[in-house]
Scaffold this motif. Structure first.
Motif, PDB file in Angstrom:
ATOM      1  N   GLY A 267       6.413  -7.680  23.302  1.00 17.98           N
ATOM      2  CA  GLY A 267       5.825  -9.014  23.207  1.00 17.98           C
ATOM      3  C   GLY A 267       5.298  -9.505  24.532  1.00 17.98           C
ATOM      4  O   GLY A 267       4.172 -10.003  24.624  1.00 17.98           O
ATOM      5  N   ARG A 268       6.123  -9.358  25.591  1.00 15.22           N
ATOM      6  CA  ARG A 268       5.692  -9.823  26.912  1.00 15.22           C
ATOM      7  C   ARG A 268       4.501  -9.004  27.416  1.00 15.22           C
ATOM      8  O   ARG A 268       3.585  -9.536  28.044  1.00 15.22           O
ATOM      9  CB  ARG A 268       6.853  -9.747  27.897  1.00 15.22           C
ATOM     10  N   LYS A 269       4.509  -7.698  27.153  1.00 14.13           N
ATOM     11  CA  LYS A 269       3.381  -6.855  27.564  1.00 14.13           C
ATOM     12  C   LYS A 269       2.093  -7.295  26.870  1.00 14.13           C
ATOM     13  O   LYS A 269       1.029  -7.352  27.488  1.00 14.13           O
ATOM     14  CB  LYS A 269       3.671  -5.388  27.233  1.00 14.13           C
ATOM     15  N   LEU A 301       1.517  -7.510  15.747  1.00 14.14           N
ATOM     16  CA  LEU A 301       2.218  -8.491  16.576  1.00 14.14           C
ATOM     17  C   LEU A 301       3.355  -9.148  15.788  1.00 14.14           C
ATOM     18  O   LEU A 301       3.185  -9.511  14.622  1.00 14.14           O
ATOM     19  CB  LEU A 301       1.257  -9.593  17.047  1.00 14.14           C
ATOM     20  N   HIS A 302       4.495  -9.304  16.467  1.00 10.61           N
ATOM     21  CA  HIS A 302       5.592 -10.075  15.889  1.00 10.61           C
ATOM     22  C   HIS A 302       5.122 -11.518  15.708  1.00 10.61           C
ATOM     23  O   HIS A 302       4.263 -12.013  16.425  1.00 10.61           O
ATOM     24  CB  HIS A 302       6.799 -10.029  16.833  1.00 10.61           C
ATOM     25  N   ARG A 303       5.707 -12.215  14.726  1.00  8.16           N
ATOM     26  CA  ARG A 303       5.262 -13.567  14.402  1.00  8.16           C
ATOM     27  C   ARG A 303       5.312 -14.494  15.623  1.00  8.16           C
ATOM     28  O   ARG A 303       4.416 -15.326  15.823  1.00  8.16           O
ATOM     29  CB  ARG A 303       6.108 -14.135  13.277  1.00  8.16           C
ATOM     30  N   SER A 308       2.301 -17.519  19.958  1.00  5.83           N
ATOM     31  CA  SER A 308       1.950 -17.658  21.381  1.00  5.83           C
ATOM     32  C   SER A 308       0.464 -17.400  21.587  1.00  5.83           C
ATOM     33  O   SER A 308      -0.210 -18.117  22.333  1.00  5.83           O
ATOM     34  CB  SER A 308       2.785 -16.695  22.232  1.00  5.83           C
ATOM     35  N   LEU A 309      -0.058 -16.358  20.947  1.00  5.57           N
ATOM     36  CA  LEU A 309      -1.464 -16.001  21.097  1.00  5.57           C
ATOM     37  C   LEU A 309      -2.363 -17.107  20.560  1.00  5.57           C
ATOM     38  O   LEU A 309      -3.427 -17.386  21.127  1.00  5.57           O
ATOM     39  CB  LEU A 309      -1.757 -14.682  20.371  1.00  5.57           C
TER      40      LEU A 309
END
Length: 311
Positions: A267-269, A301-303, A308-309
């Motif tokens: 996620g952070r990447k 992508l995780h929810r 965030s996106l």
């Protein structure tokens, strides 16, 4: 500037559709319901790389080439008179107004229309997109065209964001854009000279290592066994200042911690990759209105990262 409405006629799975828009839109639906086609309608209108491909017969709804493909975008410019120079919306409206010049009419200053129409040419087997714009549908003028570019391309830039983006690959591929010379300061130039001097010393020290000078001597003797020449073989370190960007890697530093940590966690990447893409796009297209298109983020992508996106 705010997007208000999109009208699509005779394009792919759309016979005729009218959609209200804002500047942040989420499109969802079943597979093969036309989500990608909707994005492509926007891209044909505003993305030169797609528009220049033109239309083929299968782009026409049910292959009906007797009618043109029509794509129209309505834009609200009512924020054009805002006094806040920091307002991004206001600057976007002013950019469009300054580019379209006489295409805007006093009868409708708050609304602007961009239209594409493509009639299929059976001899050429091709539908050529013709762009026009103006304040009202009955008073549109053709957009000035210069070869494969048009005045619309001076205003808008489509940026497609790949949700499956890989940080390491993306960072390496875009290092030169991210660290472009146009942001270099006088202090940077002085530091680079110091780095260059240090690298010269480093190269000299490496070349003076006994394990290297020993091999140099052995190679010289071996060479002279083939040909007696007054020379010596030298092995020289060639670390170059031009390559110092090649070894840059992003790390994470938590506030108050003296250590840097590898960027871990998918996620952070992903979020850091999106941040890099955002920064590069803003650098490259700072004079344009950037439109970000993100397709099928739910597939990779995780929810929580999708949320965030979306910000």
């Amino acid at each position: 500037m705010e997007f208000k409405k999109l009208v699509i006629e005779n394009f792919r799975n759309f016979s005729s559709i009218e959609i209200d828009l804002s500047n942040k839109n989420v499109i969802f639906g079943m597979n093969d319901s036309g989500k990608t086609n909707l994005l492509f309608a926007i891209r044909y209108l505003l993305d030169r790389s797609i528009r220049n491909k033109g239309f083929i017969k299968s782009d026409y709804h049910k292959h009906d080439i007797s009618k043109p493909i029509k794509i129209q975008l309505e834009i609200d410019l009512s924020d054009r008179e805002e006094d806040d120079e920091e307002s991004l919306k206001s600057s976007h409206s002013r950019l469009l107004i300054s580019t379209v010049a006489g295409a805007r009419k006093n009868a409708s200053l708050d609304t602007f229309l961009i239209s594409l129409e493509a009639m299929y040419d059976e001899k050429e087997l091709f539908g050529n997109p013709v762009l026009s714009w103006g304040s009202t549908l009955d008073d549109l003028v053709e957009v000035p065209q210069y070869g494969t570019r048009s005045d619309i391309d001076k205003i808008f830039q489509i940026v497609s964001v790949n949700p499956a983006i890989e940080l390491d690959v993306f960072f390496k591929r875009n290092r030169k854009l991210l660290f472009s010379d146009d942001t270099k300061t006088d202090e940077d130039v002085a530091l680079e000279k110091a780095i260059e001097s240090s690298i010269i010393d480093l190269n000299t020290n490496i070349s003076n290592l006994s394990l290297i000078t020993s091999v140099q001597s052995q190679l010289t003797d071996a060479y002279k066994s083939y040909r007696k020449e007054d020379l010596e073989i030298k092995i020289q370190s060639e670390i170059s200042i031009s390559g110092y960007l090649d070894n840059l890697t992003p790390y994470i530093n938590w506030n108050g911690d003296t250590q840097n940590y590898p960027t871990s966690g998918d996620g952070r990447k992903k979020l850091l990759s999106f941040a890099i893409n955002h920064l590069i796009s803003e650098k490259q297209y700072s004079s344009k209105v950037i439109i970000y298109l993100i397709e099928e983020p739910e597939n990779s992508l995780h929810r929580s990262v999708q949320v965030s996106l979306s910000k």
